[in-house]
Scaffold this motif. Structure first.
Motif, PDB file in Angstrom:
ATOM      1  N   PHE A  26     -19.191  42.308 -30.290  1.00  0.00           N
ATOM      2  CA  PHE A  26     -17.740  42.196 -29.676  1.00  0.00           C
ATOM      3  C   PHE A  26     -17.622  40.655 -30.133  1.00  0.00           C
ATOM      4  O   PHE A  26     -18.525  40.062 -30.309  1.00  0.00           O
ATOM      5  N   CYS A  27     -16.188  40.537 -30.333  1.00  0.00           N
ATOM      6  CA  CYS A  27     -15.989  39.021 -30.803  1.00  0.00           C
ATOM      7  C   CYS A  27     -14.744  38.521 -30.293  1.00  0.00           C
ATOM      8  O   CYS A  27     -13.739  39.257 -29.933  1.00  0.00           O
ATOM      9  N   ALA A  28     -14.531  37.318 -29.764  1.00  0.00           N
ATOM     10  CA  ALA A  28     -13.355  36.903 -29.388  1.00  0.00           C
ATOM     11  C   ALA A  28     -13.146  35.541 -29.974  1.00  0.00           C
ATOM     12  O   ALA A  28     -13.754  34.896 -30.426  1.00  0.00           O
ATOM     13  N   ARG A  29     -11.808  35.386 -30.595  1.00  0.00           N
ATOM     14  CA  ARG A  29     -11.486  34.140 -31.261  1.00  0.00           C
ATOM     15  C   ARG A  29     -10.298  33.679 -31.056  1.00  0.00           C
ATOM     16  O   ARG A  29      -9.256  34.443 -30.758  1.00  0.00           O
ATOM     17  N   SER A  30      -9.991  32.450 -31.001  1.00  0.00           N
ATOM     18  CA  SER A  30      -8.846  31.629 -30.655  1.00  0.00           C
ATOM     19  C   SER A  30      -8.895  30.163 -31.193  1.00  0.00           C
ATOM     20  O   SER A  30      -9.781  29.520 -30.821  1.00  0.00           O
ATOM     21  N   GLY A  31      -8.044  29.899 -31.826  1.00  0.00           N
ATOM     22  CA  GLY A  31      -7.934  28.550 -32.448  1.00  0.00           C
ATOM     23  C   GLY A  31      -8.964  28.009 -33.086  1.00  0.00           C
ATOM     24  O   GLY A  31      -9.372  28.711 -34.259  1.00  0.00           O
ATOM     25  N   GLU A  32      -9.964  27.262 -32.759  1.00  0.00           N
ATOM     26  CA  GLU A  32     -10.996  26.861 -33.638  1.00  0.00           C
ATOM     27  C   GLU A  32     -12.394  27.136 -32.985  1.00  0.00           C
ATOM     28  O   GLU A  32     -13.426  26.804 -33.639  1.00  0.00           O
ATOM     29  N   TRP A  33     -12.379  28.101 -31.927  1.00  0.00           N
ATOM     30  CA  TRP A  33     -13.541  28.926 -31.568  1.00  0.00           C
ATOM     31  C   TRP A  33     -13.646  30.131 -31.955  1.00  0.00           C
ATOM     32  O   TRP A  33     -12.744  30.962 -31.818  1.00  0.00           O
ATOM     33  N   VAL A  34     -15.112  30.767 -32.168  1.00  0.00           N
ATOM     34  CA  VAL A  34     -15.268  32.029 -32.385  1.00  0.00           C
ATOM     35  C   VAL A  34     -16.508  32.554 -31.575  1.00  0.00           C
ATOM     36  O   VAL A  34     -17.475  31.641 -31.412  1.00  0.00           O
ATOM     37  N   PHE A  35     -16.315  33.505 -30.581  1.00  0.00           N
ATOM     38  CA  PHE A  35     -17.542  33.951 -29.831  1.00  0.00           C
ATOM     39  C   PHE A  35     -17.941  35.246 -29.887  1.00  0.00           C
ATOM     40  O   PHE A  35     -17.109  36.198 -29.992  1.00  0.00           O
ATOM     41  N   THR A  36     -18.867  35.390 -30.358  1.00  0.00           N
ATOM     42  CA  THR A  36     -19.603  36.896 -30.874  1.00  0.00           C
ATOM     43  C   THR A  36     -20.792  37.143 -29.987  1.00  0.00           C
ATOM     44  O   THR A  36     -21.657  36.422 -29.643  1.00  0.00           O
ATOM     45  N   SER A  37     -20.931  38.605 -29.675  1.00  0.00           N
ATOM     46  CA  SER A  37     -22.031  38.979 -28.829  1.00  0.00           C
ATOM     47  C   SER A  37     -22.362  40.240 -28.945  1.00  0.00           C
ATOM     48  O   SER A  37     -21.572  41.037 -29.529  1.00  0.00           O
ATOM     49  N   LYS A  38     -23.651  40.428 -28.942  1.00  0.00           N
ATOM     50  CA  LYS A  38     -24.296  41.759 -29.183  1.00  0.00           C
ATOM     51  C   LYS A  38     -23.825  42.845 -28.000  1.00  0.00           C
ATOM     52  O   LYS A  38     -23.513  42.230 -26.955  1.00  0.00           O
ATOM     53  N   LEU A  39     -23.711  44.115 -28.120  1.00  0.00           N
ATOM     54  CA  LEU A  39     -23.211  44.893 -27.065  1.00  0.00           C
ATOM     55  C   LEU A  39     -24.549  45.554 -26.180  1.00  0.00           C
ATOM     56  O   LEU A  39     -25.688  45.681 -26.971  1.00  0.00           O
ATOM     57  N   ILE A  40     -24.376  46.031 -25.410  1.00  0.00           N
ATOM     58  CA  ILE A  40     -25.492  46.810 -24.531  1.00  0.00           C
ATOM     59  C   ILE A  40     -25.433  48.148 -25.013  1.00  0.00           C
ATOM     60  O   ILE A  40     -24.297  48.843 -24.920  1.00  0.00           O
ATOM     61  N   ASP A  41     -26.582  48.824 -25.290  1.00  0.00           N
ATOM     62  CA  ASP A  41     -26.366  50.153 -26.053  1.00  0.00           C
ATOM     63  C   ASP A  41     -27.051  51.095 -24.682  1.00  0.00           C
ATOM     64  O   ASP A  41     -28.309  51.182 -24.593  1.00  0.00           O
ATOM     65  N   GLY A  42     -25.979  51.768 -24.046  1.00  0.00           N
ATOM     66  CA  GLY A  42     -26.183  52.538 -22.979  1.00  0.00           C
ATOM     67  C   GLY A  42     -25.113  53.234 -22.458  1.00  0.00           C
ATOM     68  O   GLY A  42     -23.777  52.848 -23.110  1.00  0.00           O
ATOM     69  N   ARG A  43     -25.230  54.066 -21.522  1.00  0.00           N
ATOM     70  CA  ARG A  43     -23.978  54.804 -21.103  1.00  0.00           C
ATOM     71  C   ARG A  43     -23.484  54.081 -19.713  1.00  0.00           C
ATOM     72  O   ARG A  43     -24.321  54.270 -18.693  1.00  0.00           O
ATOM     73  N   PHE A  44     -22.501  53.740 -19.652  1.00  0.00           N
ATOM     74  CA  PHE A  44     -21.999  53.376 -18.288  1.00  0.00           C
ATOM     75  C   PHE A  44     -21.740  54.417 -17.232  1.00  0.00           C
ATOM     76  O   PHE A  44     -21.367  55.618 -17.800  1.00  0.00           O
ATOM     77  N   PRO A  45     -21.936  54.310 -15.875  1.00  0.00           N
ATOM     78  CA  PRO A  45     -21.456  55.340 -14.937  1.00  0.00           C
ATOM     79  C   PRO A  45     -20.316  55.985 -14.940  1.00  0.00           C
ATOM     80  O   PRO A  45     -19.279  54.956 -15.579  1.00  0.00           O
ATOM     81  N   ASP A  46     -19.857  57.096 -14.556  1.00  0.00           N
ATOM     82  CA  ASP A  46     -18.575  57.197 -14.607  1.00  0.00           C
ATOM     83  C   ASP A  46     -17.824  56.970 -13.652  1.00  0.00           C
ATOM     84  O   ASP A  46     -17.781  57.303 -12.276  1.00  0.00           O
ATOM     85  N   TYR A  47     -17.075  55.847 -13.765  1.00  0.00           N
ATOM     86  CA  TYR A  47     -16.535  55.104 -12.841  1.00  0.00           C
ATOM     87  C   TYR A  47     -15.494  55.856 -12.173  1.00  0.00           C
ATOM     88  O   TYR A  47     -15.036  55.758 -10.937  1.00  0.00           O
ATOM     89  N   ALA A  48     -14.555  56.496 -12.819  1.00  0.00           N
ATOM     90  CA  ALA A  48     -13.566  57.337 -12.440  1.00  0.00           C
ATOM     91  C   ALA A  48     -13.877  58.502 -11.389  1.00  0.00           C
ATOM     92  O   ALA A  48     -13.288  58.290 -10.341  1.00  0.00           O
ATOM     93  N   ALA A  49     -15.032  58.838 -11.519  1.00  0.00           N
ATOM     94  CA  ALA A  49     -15.451  60.006 -10.406  1.00  0.00           C
ATOM     95  C   ALA A  49     -15.845  58.988  -9.154  1.00  0.00           C
ATOM     96  O   ALA A  49     -15.589  59.546  -8.127  1.00  0.00           O
TER      97      ALA A  49
END
Length: 367
Positions: A224-247
């Motif tokens: 995942f990456c966020a960039r704005s102006g003079e900064w760039v923020f990059t992160s690895k993602l968590i490899d997993g399945r998030f709970p079914d929040y809608a249920a």
């Protein structure tokens, strides 16, 4: 490498890149920041191999080159120098020299070639959002993230993108927070879900401001990456399945109570004084036109408070963690809130009737 900058210009990027550097590192070079001067652009990079921050300063004259140096020491030196002092930085083999007024510092340095960076591959999705809106979205949900839970996929925040909506969801198994904002997406029919680690969410909030500046969000399978102006923020993602929040958010909650947000928040704060310090439980008792909140602790002390409400149904008594209720109430900004419940074994939902896209669900606890 050699350059000269005012203290204030050097201090801000050093603060940003040092924020992701861990105090204890698996590799010595991870305590360092990477400095690179190229084409009159001074670039700062910091990483812990999970999160990477890059920021830069334009129009910097000097001798091009790159080097890595201990981030914390360089930051402390800049903090200790008097305001508006010009700082000269130049490398000399395996050393980095810093001159500020009459002060002289020499730091150990390591080659830039040895500095690790995140390999992100090509970005598969890109959207642009307002920084203030993104910050609000994260602030409304991030407090519900788990911390060092064995269910590793809960130690982060779910971002769900699709159908013109950017949705944030967080849960620690005891409560759940959901909020969303409208965005322009290129693929309206596809839903993309990514889990961003807790540390990345906490750090990126520092970069986002309350102004109307834009931030570009980019996603692929692993990063995942966020960039704005003079900064760039990059992160690895968590490899997993998030709970079914809608249920989880579809329970049958037929009891609805309108409350003044400040009034219920103040009442809970008073009652919480005498809760068990470990479990923080309070009991909510519903009776005709009355909500009673009670708490007690192992010292046989008790607190009780009452609120007048509009209610004519069956009597109901439910226990909740008072901290979870108060954090949700603080995140809701409206004067009126809606409390939805069912029975002693059901969860409760808190929301602002005027902003139903933000919802908080709190599980009951036995008292």
């Amino acid at each position: 490498m050699e350059f000269t900058l005012e203290r204030e210009k050097l201090l801000i990027p050093l603060l940003l890149v040092n924020s992701v550097i861990e105090k204890r590192q698996t590799l010595p070079i991870l305590a360092n920041v990477l400095l690179r001067l190229k084409n009159k652009k001074l670039i700062f990079t910091g990483t812990d191999l999970e999160v990477e921050v890059t920021t830069s300063i334009q129009a910097v004259s000097g001798k091009e080159g790159d080097i890595t140096v201990t981030g914390r020491k360089m930051l402390d030196i800049c903090k200790a120098v008097n305001e508006q002092t010009e700082i000269k930085v130049f490398s000399d083999g395996s050393k980095l020299n810093i001159r500020a007024g009459r002060s002289r510092f020499t730091l150990q340095a390591m080659p830039a070639e040895e500095y690790p960076t995140l390999e992100t591959m090509d970005w598969e999705e890109r959207i642009t959002v307002n920084q203030a809106e993104l910050k609000t979205l994260l602030d409304k949900t991030s407090f519900s993230m788990a911390n060092q839970d064995v269910r590793y996929y809960l130690n982060g925040l779910l971002l769900e993108l699709g159908d013109g909506i950017l949705r944030a969801v967080a849960t620690d198994g005891h409560r759940l927070a959901k909020s969303e904002i409208k965005v322009k997406t290129g693929k309206e029919s596809e839903i993309r879900q990514v889990i961003i680690p807790r540390k990345a969410i906490m750090e990126i909030s520092r970069f986002l401001n309350e102004e109307k500046e834009k931030v570009v969000l980019e996603f692929n399978q692993n990063h995942f990456c966020a960039r704005s102006g003079e900064w760039v923020f990059t992160s690895k993602l968590i490899d997993g399945r998030f709970p079914d929040y809608a249920a989880v958010l579809r329970p049958k909650l037929s009891l609805e109570i309108d409350l003044q947000r400040e009034e219920i928040l103040e009442t809970l704060a008073r009652t919480a004084i005498l809760t068990n310090e470990k479990f923080r439980g309070v009991r909510l008792s519903l009776s005709e036109n009355r909500l009673t909140i009670t708490a007690n602790n192992p010292e046989q002390e008790e607190a009780s408070d009452e609120l007048e409400i509009s209610y004519s149904g069956d009597e109901v008594e439910i226990g909740f963690n008072v901290n979870y209720l108060m954090e949700a109430l603080r995140s809701l900004k409206g004067e009126q809130i809606l409390l939805k419940m069912q029975d002693a074994n059901s969860s409760c939902m808190l929301l602002d009737p005027n902003q139903p896209n933000t919802q908080y669900l709190v599980m009951p606890m036995r008292l």
